[in-house]
Design a protein around this motif. Structure first.
Motif, PDB file in Angstrom:
ATOM      1  N   LEU A   1     -78.316 112.442   5.199  1.00 32.34           N
ATOM      2  CA  LEU A   1     -77.067 111.738   4.929  1.00 32.34           C
ATOM      3  C   LEU A   1     -77.313 110.252   4.716  1.00 32.34           C
ATOM      4  N   ARG A   2     -76.502 109.679   3.853  1.00 36.31           N
ATOM      5  CA  ARG A   2     -76.491 108.231   3.641  1.00 36.31           C
ATOM      6  C   ARG A   2     -75.084 107.746   4.006  1.00 36.31           C
ATOM      7  N   ILE A   3     -75.022 106.789   4.925  1.00 37.05           N
ATOM      8  CA  ILE A   3     -73.746 106.280   5.440  1.00 37.05           C
ATOM      9  C   ILE A   3     -73.754 104.769   5.274  1.00 37.05           C
ATOM     10  N   GLU A   4     -72.709 104.220   4.675  1.00 42.48           N
ATOM     11  CA  GLU A   4     -72.615 102.775   4.531  1.00 42.48           C
ATOM     12  C   GLU A   4     -71.625 102.222   5.544  1.00 42.48           C
ATOM     13  N   VAL A   5     -71.994 101.080   6.131  1.00 43.11           N
ATOM     14  CA  VAL A   5     -71.196 100.450   7.179  1.00 43.11           C
ATOM     15  C   VAL A   5     -70.909  99.010   6.769  1.00 43.11           C
ATOM     16  N   GLU A   6     -69.638  98.627   6.883  1.00 45.68           N
ATOM     17  CA  GLU A   6     -69.218  97.258   6.581  1.00 45.68           C
ATOM     18  C   GLU A   6     -68.629  96.658   7.848  1.00 45.68           C
ATOM     19  N   TYR A   7     -68.800  95.345   7.995  1.00 46.11           N
ATOM     20  CA  TYR A   7     -68.240  94.647   9.151  1.00 46.11           C
ATOM     21  C   TYR A   7     -67.400  93.473   8.671  1.00 46.11           C
ATOM     22  N   GLN A   8     -66.166  93.405   9.165  1.00 44.31           N
ATOM     23  CA  GLN A   8     -65.260  92.315   8.801  1.00 44.31           C
ATOM     24  C   GLN A   8     -64.874  91.467  10.011  1.00 44.31           C
ATOM     25  N   GLY A   9     -65.724  91.453  11.026  1.00 41.86           N
ATOM     26  CA  GLY A   9     -65.465  90.652  12.226  1.00 41.86           C
ATOM     27  C   GLY A   9     -66.152  89.310  12.152  1.00 41.86           C
ATOM     28  N   ILE A  10     -66.188  88.641  13.278  1.00 39.83           N
ATOM     29  CA  ILE A  10     -66.828  87.330  13.393  1.00 39.83           C
ATOM     30  C   ILE A  10     -68.306  87.536  13.700  1.00 39.83           C
ATOM     31  N   GLY A  11     -69.166  86.804  13.022  1.00 43.11           N
ATOM     32  CA  GLY A  11     -70.607  86.893  13.279  1.00 43.11           C
ATOM     33  C   GLY A  11     -71.192  88.164  12.698  1.00 43.11           C
TER      34      GLY A  11
END
Length: 166
Positions: A50-60
């Motif tokens: 499996l290939r899973i993409e993760v995005e983060y929209q928090g601080i730091g």
């Protein structure tokens, strides 16, 4: 003294709230079946990359430190470095990173039709946290049917196995 108590009270309430809010700033795309497709294991189960993409929209930034799941008919394997899999990934604010993991389908029919959660652990500047996510449903490639993410992966893997090894 009153000011110190007020600051301490605010910290006791605000830090857990901010940590919880942080897990909602993690966005997932996939999982998609990777280029390796489906392989048969020694015991006859189907291994799916499996290939899973993760995005983060928090601080730091945040570091995804673990994934786990309890899904009938399917199990998430431990990280395998030989397969170029990722156990931990650090994602900067506003960025995407890719995880690679393998699931094994032990029983095609037992994989639930209802969406199943994945548990994850993470670390941010606020400390460690955990959460769960139900990944987006999958559209089956040759049909216009949408199914739960884990059911879609099982259908694709089991159909490929029937075509290749029957």
């Amino acid at each position: 003294m009153a000011a110190a108590i007020a600051c301490l009270s605010l910290a006791v309430v605000a830090v857990p709230w901010a940590a919880e809010a942080d897990s909602r700033r993690i966005h997932w795309t996939g999982p998609d079946i990777g280029v390796l497709g489906v392989e048969k294991t020694d015991d006859g189960a189907l291994a799916v990359a499996l290939r899973i993409e993760v995005e983060y929209q928090g601080i730091g930034s945040f570091t995804l430190t673990g994934l786990s799941a309890d899904i009938p008919g399917m199990r998430l394997l431990p990280v395998n470095k030989a397969r170029d899999e990722t156990g931990q990934v650090t994602v900067e604010s506003g960025s995407w990173e890719t995880l690679r993991r393998t699931v094994v389908i032990t029983d095609c029919e037992a994989v639930p039709r209802e969406p199943q959660p994945i548990r994850f652990t993470y670390r941010t500047w606020l400390g460690d946290g955990e959460g769960q996510v139900v990944w987006h449903p999958r559209q089956l490639p040759e049909e216009s049917v949408t199914v739960a993410w884990q059911r879609g992966i099982a259908i694709e893997a089991c159909d490929e196995a029937v075509e290749r090894w029957s």
